[in-house]
Design an enzyme around this catalytic site. Structure first.
Site, mmCIF file in Angstrom:
data_model
loop_
_atom_site.group_PDB
_atom_site.id
_atom_site.type_symbol
_atom_site.label_atom_id
_atom_site.label_comp_id
_atom_site.label_asym_id
_atom_site.label_seq_id
_atom_site.Cartn_x
_atom_site.Cartn_y
_atom_site.Cartn_z
ATOM 1 N N SER A 120 0.817 -1.206 0.000
ATOM 2 C CA SER A 120 0.000 0.000 0.000
ATOM 3 C C SER A 120 0.853 1.259 0.000
ATOM 4 C CB SER A 120 -0.943 -0.012 1.198
ATOM 5 O OG SER A 120 -0.287 -0.453 2.341
ATOM 6 N N HIS A 141 -2.550 -3.137 -6.338
ATOM 7 C CA HIS A 141 -3.010 -2.709 -5.018
ATOM 8 C C HIS A 141 -4.531 -2.771 -4.922
ATOM 9 C CE1 HIS A 141 -3.236 0.731 -1.856
ATOM 10 N NE2 HIS A 141 -3.323 -0.450 -1.290
ATOM 11 N N GLU A 153 -5.319 -0.381 -7.945
ATOM 12 C CA GLU A 153 -4.306 0.588 -8.371
ATOM 13 C C GLU A 153 -3.128 -0.229 -8.921
ATOM 14 O OE1 GLU A 153 -2.829 2.800 -4.956
ATOM 15 O OE2 GLU A 153 -2.954 4.690 -6.036
ATOM 16 N N ASN A 191 -3.070 6.068 -1.048
ATOM 17 C CA ASN A 191 -2.704 6.325 0.346
ATOM 18 C C ASN A 191 -2.013 7.663 0.577
ATOM 19 O OD1 ASN A 191 -3.858 4.217 1.792
ATOM 20 N ND2 ASN A 191 -2.375 2.814 0.883
#
Ligand code: CAA
Length: 285
Positions: A120, A141, A153, A191
């Site tokens: 992440s 991801h 992602e 993130n």
């Protein structure tokens, strides 16, 4: 990757088990590996529970549930992943742990195997650099809860080849997920945007601006978020949130990413969110 090909998933935590479930439902044969046997048992029982709920809700029938379950094999050792076309790593968000797993996979798997990481926030380029196949390593991801969330992602490392990227993107599309492609940078997009918001929500509690309930209500009712940032932090895991903030803080060397002291304190106390029964809220076992 054709249906029925064998895909490896390493790590049977929240993300690994969600990924395994999605793959199995799309008729891939999954080998789910974890060194801790109790994690594998928990993963299988969670997947069964989710599939049973899907049957109750008439989203799938009993035969489809049984087929999905039959598509998953659990293993303690990575040796079984030798013949996989793709291996998705979903172990702890700690560079050394991932590096160790990739060293083993690099040694065991065919030269053609694509190695994907569900990291992440850790640099995909840096992870790739620890293997002898940096062109065949890529970020994939998934979002939590994996069976529900549409986004994957895709993170291209500096050395990820076009062939690896195209194969990965078409694989993600076959899962009925939506791939969004980003370049390798700390926290990627998801993130880098989400975690500072969660961290700021924690600062609001730390500085006694508002209670967790009030912070969450503001973001749910005022910004139409499906869940407040502190409820979401509990779902993700406060240890995971802290690891990601630490990575952003270290990699950008920018104080704006400083993890809130309350986040550190809660993780030190073992208050990790839903999975430990206590985070910003309390959860029954
Ligand atoms: N596994 C499988 N299905 C699940 C699930 C899980 N863990 N949790 C919820 N669901 C399903 C439920 O079965 C339900 O479907 P049905 O009602 O049709 O059975 C559906 O999702 C909605 O669930 P609920 O009604 O219980 O609750 P909700 O409407 O609040 O939705 C939610 C739950 C989908 C999780 C929603 O609150 C949401 O979207 N929250 C935000 C999640 C999010 O932001 N995830 C990204 C986290 S960041 C991340 O993952 C990346 C990272 O690197 C940290």
């Amino acid at each position: 990757m054709e249906e029925l090909s064998s895909i490896g998933v390493v790590g049977a935590g929240t993300m690994g088990r969600g990924i395994a479930q999605v793959l199995a439902q799309k008729r891939y044969r999954v080998v789910l590996c974890d060194a801790v046997p109790s994690q594998l048992e928990r993963a299988l029982s969670t997947i069964k529970k989710n599939l049973n709920r899907d049957v109750e809700k008439d989203r799938i029938n009993a035969a489809e549930r049984d087929q999905a379950l039959a598509n998953i094999r659990v293993q303690a050792s990575l040796e079984e992943l030798k013949g996989s076309a793709l291996v998705i790593e979903a172990v702890s968000e700690v560079f050394g742990v991932k590096q160790h797993v990739f060293a083993e996979l690099d040694r065991l798997c065919e030269q053609t195997t694509i190695l994907a990481t569900n990291t992440s926030s850790i640099s995909v380029t840096q992870l790739a650099g620890t293997t002898k196949r940096p062109d065949r390593l890529i970020g994939m991801h998934f979002m939590n809860p994996v069976p529900v969330m549409k986004l994957v992602e895709i993170i291209r490392g500096l050395q990820t080849s076009e062939e690896t990227f195209l194969a990965t993107r078409s694989f993600v599309e076959k899962l009925d997920k939506v791939p969004v492609v980003v370049n390798d940078s700390p926290g990627f997009v998801s993130n880098r945007v989400l975690m500072p918001m969660i961290n700021e929500a924690i600062f609001c509690v730390y500085e006694n601006v508002a209670t967790p309930e009030a912070v969450d209500a503001v973001m749910k009712l005022g910004m139409n978020h499906p869940m407040g940032p502190l409820t979401l932090a509990d779902l993700i895991g406060l240890d995971v949130c802290l690891n990601i903030m630490e990575t952003l803080y270290a990699d950008f060397s920018d104080p704006k990413y400083r993890p809130c002291p309350l986040l550190r304190k809660m993780v030190a106390a073992g208050h990790l969110g839903r999975k430990s029964g206590q985070g910003f809220y309390r959860y029954s076992p």
